[in-house]
Design a protein around this motif. Structure first.
Motif, mmCIF file in Angstrom:
data_model
loop_
_atom_site.group_PDB
_atom_site.id
_atom_site.type_symbol
_atom_site.label_atom_id
_atom_site.label_comp_id
_atom_site.label_asym_id
_atom_site.label_seq_id
_atom_site.Cartn_x
_atom_site.Cartn_y
_atom_site.Cartn_z
ATOM 1 N N GLN A 6 -5.420 16.855 1.286
ATOM 2 C CA GLN A 6 -3.816 16.822 1.302
ATOM 3 C C GLN A 6 -3.586 15.224 0.694
ATOM 4 O OE1 GLN A 6 -2.991 19.122 5.205
ATOM 5 N NE2 GLN A 6 -1.439 18.189 4.404
ATOM 6 N N CYS A 22 -1.808 19.608 -1.755
ATOM 7 C CA CYS A 22 -2.976 20.267 -0.785
ATOM 8 C C CYS A 22 -4.184 20.625 -1.966
ATOM 9 C CB CYS A 22 -2.746 21.170 0.114
ATOM 10 S SG CYS A 22 -4.127 22.196 0.875
ATOM 11 N N TRP A 36 1.465 26.571 5.259
ATOM 12 C CA TRP A 36 2.001 25.206 5.632
ATOM 13 C C TRP A 36 2.493 25.175 7.129
ATOM 14 C CZ3 TRP A 36 1.267 20.749 2.951
ATOM 15 C CH2 TRP A 36 0.888 20.828 1.543
ATOM 16 N N ILE A 70 7.432 26.285 -1.463
ATOM 17 C CA ILE A 70 6.419 26.156 -1.530
ATOM 18 C C ILE A 70 6.053 26.716 -2.883
ATOM 19 C CG2 ILE A 70 4.037 27.228 -0.385
ATOM 20 C CD1 ILE A 70 5.674 27.522 2.357
ATOM 21 N N LEU A 81 4.200 21.578 -1.140
ATOM 22 C CA LEU A 81 5.339 21.557 -0.266
ATOM 23 C C LEU A 81 6.423 20.620 -0.535
ATOM 24 C CD1 LEU A 81 6.642 23.058 2.273
ATOM 25 C CD2 LEU A 81 5.245 21.224 3.691
ATOM 26 N N TYR A 94 2.572 17.295 8.480
ATOM 27 C CA TYR A 94 2.430 18.547 7.764
ATOM 28 C C TYR A 94 0.957 18.917 7.414
ATOM 29 C CZ TYR A 94 7.378 18.127 7.610
ATOM 30 O OH TYR A 94 8.750 18.138 8.025
ATOM 31 N N CYS A 96 -1.821 21.746 5.746
ATOM 32 C CA CYS A 96 -2.008 23.044 4.907
ATOM 33 C C CYS A 96 -3.250 23.635 5.421
ATOM 34 C CB CYS A 96 -2.129 22.875 3.330
ATOM 35 S SG CYS A 96 -3.680 21.869 2.760
#
Lengths: 121, 107
Positions: A6, A22, A36, A70, A81, A94, A96
């Protein structure tokens, strides 16, 4: 090795836009759903949505529908995102994560390291 | 949306103890239930999928079962590395909801 990497931590002001990424490697990115997940500091995991990079089919949690977007670029094996107007309440980690087969099978087996988003004036 | 309820929300246990965490779905989800372990500052790690199938590398002291609405994760002979927060997640239908988590702490 299957990996999701990420993008780095972000510090933004309310109202600003943001797109975090990601990048998948070590597997066929187009053939696995990417999800996510949000985690507010000290709180639990919240599922935000998923995308199938092969055809960009996307599903959102009602809690996040309209709040985030997304997307994916399969040519560079990267999912995104994004927010168009951040709020302080978007401050969170956050993650993924990959669904190795279909979204309803076999859990989320590989996770990114997480991206911290801080929104503060 | 399917609601997932975990209990307890936290527990204290000693090394060597057996602990059981329960997860209940608001409607039947067959065996579409996954368990994750999360340690502080780390991403979650998949332990169990499809209610009772082990992800590669998960120690045999972990066991899981359930069908329909009621599921359990058991850790036999708790080890120091098992102190963490555990989450269940249903994958029967989107949104793929998580339980609130169970924090396993050292007594």
């Amino acid at each position: 090795e299957v990996q999701l990497v990420q993008s780095g931590a972000e510090v933004k002001k309310p109202g600003e836009s943001l797109k975090i990424s990601c990048k998948g490697s070590g597997y066929s990115f187009t053939n696995s759903w990417i999800g996510w997940v949000r985690q507010i500091p000290g709180k639990g995991l919240e599922w935000m949505g998923i995308i199938y990079p092969g055809d960009s089919e996307t599903r959102y949690s009602p809690s996040f529908q309209g709040q985030v977007t997304i997307s994916a670029d399969k040519s560079i094996s990267t999912a995104y995102l994004q927010w168009s107007s951040l709020k302080a309440s978007d401050t969170a980690m956050y993650y993924c994560a990959r669904h190795p087969y279909n979204w309803n099978c076999c859990g989320m087996d590989v996770w990114g390291q997480g991206t911290t988003v801080t929104v503060s004036s | 949306d399917i609601q997932m309820t975990q209990s307890p929300s936290s527990l204290s246990a000693s090394v060597g103890d057996r602990v059981t965490i329960t997860c209940r779905a608001s409607q039947s989800i067959s065996t579409y239930l996954n368990w994750y372990q999360q340690k502080p500052g780390k991403a979650p790690k998949l332990l169990i999928y499809a209610a009772s199938s082990f992800q590669s590398g998960v120690p045999s002291r972990f066991s899981a079962s359930g069908f329909g609405t009621d599921f359990t994760l058991t850790i036999n002979s708790l080890q120091p590395e098992d102190f963490a927060t555990y989450y269940c997640q249903q994958s029967f239908s989107t949104p793929l909801t998580f339980g609130g988590g169970t924090k396993v702490e050292i007594k």
